[in-house]
Scaffold this motif. Structure first.
Motif, mmCIF file in Angstrom:
data_model
loop_
_atom_site.group_PDB
_atom_site.id
_atom_site.type_symbol
_atom_site.label_atom_id
_atom_site.label_comp_id
_atom_site.label_asym_id
_atom_site.label_seq_id
_atom_site.Cartn_x
_atom_site.Cartn_y
_atom_site.Cartn_z
ATOM 1 N N PHE A 72 0.810 -1.228 0.000
ATOM 2 C CA PHE A 72 0.000 0.000 0.000
ATOM 3 C C PHE A 72 0.843 1.277 0.000
ATOM 4 O O PHE A 72 0.715 2.110 -0.888
ATOM 5 C CB PHE A 72 -0.930 -0.011 1.218
ATOM 6 N N VAL A 73 1.711 1.410 0.995
ATOM 7 C CA VAL A 73 2.433 2.674 1.144
ATOM 8 C C VAL A 73 3.413 2.903 -0.001
ATOM 9 O O VAL A 73 3.372 3.939 -0.679
ATOM 10 C CB VAL A 73 3.162 2.731 2.497
ATOM 11 N N LEU A 74 4.300 1.935 -0.247
ATOM 12 C CA LEU A 74 5.319 2.130 -1.288
ATOM 13 C C LEU A 74 4.708 2.327 -2.679
ATOM 14 O O LEU A 74 5.107 3.250 -3.397
ATOM 15 C CB LEU A 74 6.305 0.962 -1.281
ATOM 16 N N PRO A 75 3.761 1.481 -3.122
ATOM 17 C CA PRO A 75 3.216 1.705 -4.466
ATOM 18 C C PRO A 75 2.579 3.077 -4.644
ATOM 19 O O PRO A 75 2.672 3.676 -5.723
ATOM 20 C CB PRO A 75 2.167 0.588 -4.611
ATOM 21 N N ASN A 76 1.949 3.593 -3.606
ATOM 22 C CA ASN A 76 1.240 4.866 -3.752
ATOM 23 C C ASN A 76 2.123 6.075 -3.514
ATOM 24 O O ASN A 76 1.660 7.210 -3.624
ATOM 25 C CB ASN A 76 0.030 4.893 -2.818
ATOM 26 N N MET A 77 3.403 5.847 -3.233
ATOM 27 C CA MET A 77 4.344 6.955 -3.124
ATOM 28 C C MET A 77 4.840 7.415 -4.487
ATOM 29 O O MET A 77 5.328 8.540 -4.624
ATOM 30 C CB MET A 77 5.549 6.539 -2.264
ATOM 31 N N PHE A 78 4.724 6.542 -5.504
ATOM 32 C CA PHE A 78 5.348 6.818 -6.794
ATOM 33 C C PHE A 78 4.299 6.834 -7.902
ATOM 34 O O PHE A 78 3.371 6.023 -7.911
ATOM 35 C CB PHE A 78 6.420 5.768 -7.098
ATOM 36 N N LEU A 79 4.486 7.746 -8.846
ATOM 37 C CA LEU A 79 3.533 7.907 -9.939
ATOM 38 C C LEU A 79 3.366 6.632 -10.746
ATOM 39 O O LEU A 79 2.257 6.289 -11.169
ATOM 40 C CB LEU A 79 3.986 9.047 -10.856
ATOM 41 N N ALA A 80 4.438 5.894 -10.969
ATOM 42 C CA ALA A 80 4.381 4.708 -11.830
ATOM 43 C C ALA A 80 3.443 3.649 -11.280
ATOM 44 O O ALA A 80 2.885 2.857 -12.049
ATOM 45 C CB ALA A 80 5.775 4.112 -12.005
ATOM 46 N N THR A 81 3.238 3.600 -9.948
ATOM 47 C CA THR A 81 2.446 2.511 -9.364
ATOM 48 C C THR A 81 1.291 2.995 -8.500
ATOM 49 O O THR A 81 0.529 2.171 -7.994
ATOM 50 C CB THR A 81 3.358 1.602 -8.518
ATOM 51 N N ALA A 82 1.145 4.307 -8.318
ATOM 52 C CA ALA A 82 0.009 4.810 -7.543
ATOM 53 C C ALA A 82 -1.291 4.475 -8.260
ATOM 54 O O ALA A 82 -1.335 4.353 -9.486
ATOM 55 C CB ALA A 82 0.134 6.322 -7.342
ATOM 56 N N SER A 83 -2.359 4.310 -7.511
ATOM 57 C CA SER A 83 -3.646 3.964 -8.114
ATOM 58 C C SER A 83 -4.773 4.629 -7.340
ATOM 59 O O SER A 83 -4.570 5.179 -6.249
ATOM 60 C CB SER A 83 -3.852 2.445 -8.133
ATOM 61 N N LEU A 87 -3.517 8.224 -7.074
ATOM 62 C CA LEU A 87 -3.100 8.688 -8.399
ATOM 63 C C LEU A 87 -3.814 9.990 -8.757
ATOM 64 O O LEU A 87 -3.206 10.912 -9.311
ATOM 65 C CB LEU A 87 -3.379 7.612 -9.445
ATOM 66 N N LYS A 88 -5.098 10.073 -8.445
ATOM 67 C CA LYS A 88 -5.848 11.303 -8.739
ATOM 68 C C LYS A 88 -5.296 12.488 -7.950
ATOM 69 O O LYS A 88 -5.289 13.622 -8.442
ATOM 70 C CB LYS A 88 -7.326 11.093 -8.447
ATOM 71 N N GLN A 89 -4.839 12.247 -6.715
ATOM 72 C CA GLN A 89 -4.228 13.328 -5.933
ATOM 73 C C GLN A 89 -2.926 13.800 -6.557
ATOM 74 O O GLN A 89 -2.631 14.999 -6.586
ATOM 75 C CB GLN A 89 -3.990 12.858 -4.496
ATOM 76 N N GLU A 203 -10.529 7.591 -19.242
ATOM 77 C CA GLU A 203 -9.068 7.513 -19.201
ATOM 78 C C GLU A 203 -8.630 6.499 -18.152
ATOM 79 O O GLU A 203 -9.011 6.590 -16.982
ATOM 80 C CB GLU A 203 -8.484 8.884 -18.879
ATOM 81 N N ASN A 204 -7.841 5.516 -18.573
ATOM 82 C CA ASN A 204 -7.387 4.523 -17.598
ATOM 83 C C ASN A 204 -6.173 5.050 -16.844
ATOM 84 O O ASN A 204 -5.611 6.102 -17.165
ATOM 85 C CB ASN A 204 -7.111 3.175 -18.263
ATOM 86 N N GLU A 205 -5.754 4.308 -15.840
ATOM 87 C CA GLU A 205 -4.717 4.819 -14.947
ATOM 88 C C GLU A 205 -3.371 4.961 -15.645
ATOM 89 O O GLU A 205 -2.629 5.910 -15.367
ATOM 90 C CB GLU A 205 -4.613 3.921 -13.713
ATOM 91 N N ASP A 206 -3.043 4.039 -16.567
ATOM 92 C CA ASP A 206 -1.770 4.162 -17.279
ATOM 93 C C ASP A 206 -1.752 5.406 -18.161
ATOM 94 O O ASP A 206 -0.729 6.103 -18.258
ATOM 95 C CB ASP A 206 -1.509 2.911 -18.120
ATOM 96 N N GLU A 207 -2.874 5.700 -18.831
ATOM 97 C CA GLU A 207 -2.944 6.902 -19.666
ATOM 98 C C GLU A 207 -2.813 8.153 -18.805
ATOM 99 O O GLU A 207 -2.144 9.123 -19.189
ATOM 100 C CB GLU A 207 -4.264 6.913 -20.436
ATOM 101 N N LEU A 208 -3.470 8.140 -17.632
ATOM 102 C CA LEU A 208 -3.376 9.286 -16.729
ATOM 103 C C LEU A 208 -1.940 9.449 -16.225
ATOM 104 O O LEU A 208 -1.430 10.576 -16.130
ATOM 105 C CB LEU A 208 -4.334 9.099 -15.557
ATOM 106 N N ARG A 209 -1.271 8.355 -15.905
ATOM 107 C CA ARG A 209 0.122 8.430 -15.457
ATOM 108 C C ARG A 209 1.002 9.127 -16.490
ATOM 109 O O ARG A 209 1.853 9.954 -16.155
ATOM 110 C CB ARG A 209 0.676 7.021 -15.207
ATOM 111 N N LEU A 210 0.811 8.779 -17.766
ATOM 112 C CA LEU A 210 1.637 9.377 -18.810
ATOM 113 C C LEU A 210 1.382 10.881 -18.927
ATOM 114 O O LEU A 210 2.310 11.665 -19.151
ATOM 115 C CB LEU A 210 1.367 8.695 -20.153
ATOM 116 N N ARG A 211 0.133 11.285 -18.756
ATOM 117 C CA ARG A 211 -0.159 12.723 -18.833
ATOM 118 C C ARG A 211 0.430 13.460 -17.635
ATOM 119 O O ARG A 211 0.922 14.585 -17.763
ATOM 120 C CB ARG A 211 -1.664 12.956 -18.909
#
Length: 393
Positions: A72-83, A87-89, A203-211
């Motif tokens: 939970f904590v580590l994935p949501n610290m980084f744009l590549a894996t936040a969800s 990710l919206k924040q 827009e899916n999460e990967d597309e949002l990450r790229l933007r």
């Protein structure tokens, strides 16, 4: 889709010397208790005391590391894996809003049955649909009453997709079935550049990450690719990895072109004009000029030989032939209904890869062979000129 890293956070935690399993924490617990001067003699796994210590300390610690830290904590610290909301924040932090789904809009050409005659009415609500594509039928609806002038043979009518989604951005000729033709109308079809507004899925999460990643590059909002890409991809249906730039002053000193690609179909001139207007309203550097264009195309005549399995009936052979055609069209960005590798600018389109994908998708296929060599593209998108699917055997 650009490569997005998927780090193994569990291995990262292990490499940092943090145990991730009960055995590791049992060892740590014993070492820490010995350092504190505590000597436990009844540390058998059958000891009630030790089982209580394990439940109270080790199990909780493993949960905190495995579930909370790694999951939970580590994935949501980084744009590549936040969800999700995390990710919206992150997107909100750089002023990027997730794009909702929207319906495709464009123009269809309706054709008179006779060579000439009186004015004809194409009523609002007239449906035009596709043949069955991978078990689905796509429909568009005429948006307002449209009159074909007296003796005119064709007229364009504005249409909107039945539902939201990029799957409605179909190639030329897909929308051609009139379930209930208006009186005097013989046919209808979408032409090559029929799309005025590209349909888009949410827009899916990967597309949002790229933007969001692009927005970091565009933070200055000055005359750089990232700034222009950020402006263009605010439009629904335009994705970050479908915007390409042509440098080298193609239109004179200080100029560049932004080349727009859709996952399927072609952008209409009106859509390109809308994108150009957004650029013209945005921020520019001194003396720079950016022209928005549709991605240039190369057209290829493709021939494919198909060998069905011997046990297939005549009807199954015909169905197989149609499926090979639709899947090949999907690879050339004419529909989105099949999971195949699609043509791309600046790369190689491999027919051997497509042959393998056809085998995976079509169990009735014994063999398949494309007559053409691989297509090497630069800042162009390969499109179908003609497609011949020939049954063998």
């Amino acid at each position: 889709m650009s490569d997005i890293p998927k780090p193994d956070y569990k291995q990262i935690v292990k490499d940092a010397g943090i145990p991730t399993d009960p055995a590791g924490w049992r060892k740590v617990l014993k070492e820490e208790m010995e350092k504190a001067g505590s000597v436990i003699n009844n540390d058998s796994r059958f000891s009630p005391f030790w089982r209580m210590i394990e439940q109270a300390v080790i199990t909780c610690t493993v949960w905190l590391v495995e579930k909370l830290l790694i999951g939970f904590v580590l994935p949501n610290m980084f744009l590549a894996t936040a969800s999700g909301q995390f990710l919206k924040q992150k997107a909100w932090g750089v002023d990027v809003t997730p794009k909702p789904a929207n319906k495709a809009k464009g123009n269809l050409v309706f054709q008179r049955a006779a060579l000439q005659g009186p004015a004809l009415l194409i009523p609002a609500g007239t449906w035009v649909q596709t043949d069955i594509i991978n078990g689905k039928i796509y429909r568009v609806k005429v948006q307002k009453d449209t009159v074909m002038p007296e003796n005119a043979t064709t007229v364009e009518a504005a249409v909107e997709a039945e539902a939201a989604g990029a799957a409605y951005n179909l190639g030329a000729g897909y929308f051609h079935v009139l379930p209930t033709p208006p009186p005097g109308i013989a046919a209808a079809a979408n032409e090559e550049d029929w799309l005025m507004v590209a349909g888009a899925d949410e827009e899916n999460e990967d597309e949002l990450r790229l933007r969001v990643r692009n927005q970091w590059s565009a933070v200055a909002q000055w005359h750089i690719d990232a700034a222009y890409r950020a402006i263009l991809t605010e439009v629904k249906g335009i994705q970050t990895d479908n915007v390409f730039f042509e440098h080298g002053a193609p239109n004179g000193p200080g100029t560049a072109n932004a080349l727009i690609l859709l996952d399927t179909g072609n952008p209409a001139p009106a859509l390109i004009a809308t994108l150009q207007a957004r650029i013209d309203e945005g921020l520019h550097g001194h003396g720079d000029g950016l022209t928005v264009k549709a991605m240039p195309e190369t057209h290829h005549d493709i021939t494919v030989s198909v060998w069905p399995k011997p046990e297939l009936t005549d009807a199954e052979r015909v169905t197989l032939q149609a499926q090979v055609r639709l899947i090949t069209e999907s690879a050339f960005r004419e529909n989105l209904d099949y999971p195949v590798t699609r043509t791309q600018p600046v790369g190689r389109f491999s027919f051997s890869l497509l042959e393998g994908e056809l085998h995976i998708l079509l169990p009735g296929l014994e063999s398949v062979k494309f007559a053409e060599d691989d297509i090497i593209s630069h800042l162009t998108i390969p499109r179908l000129g003609t497609l011949s699917v020939n049954l063998q055997g």
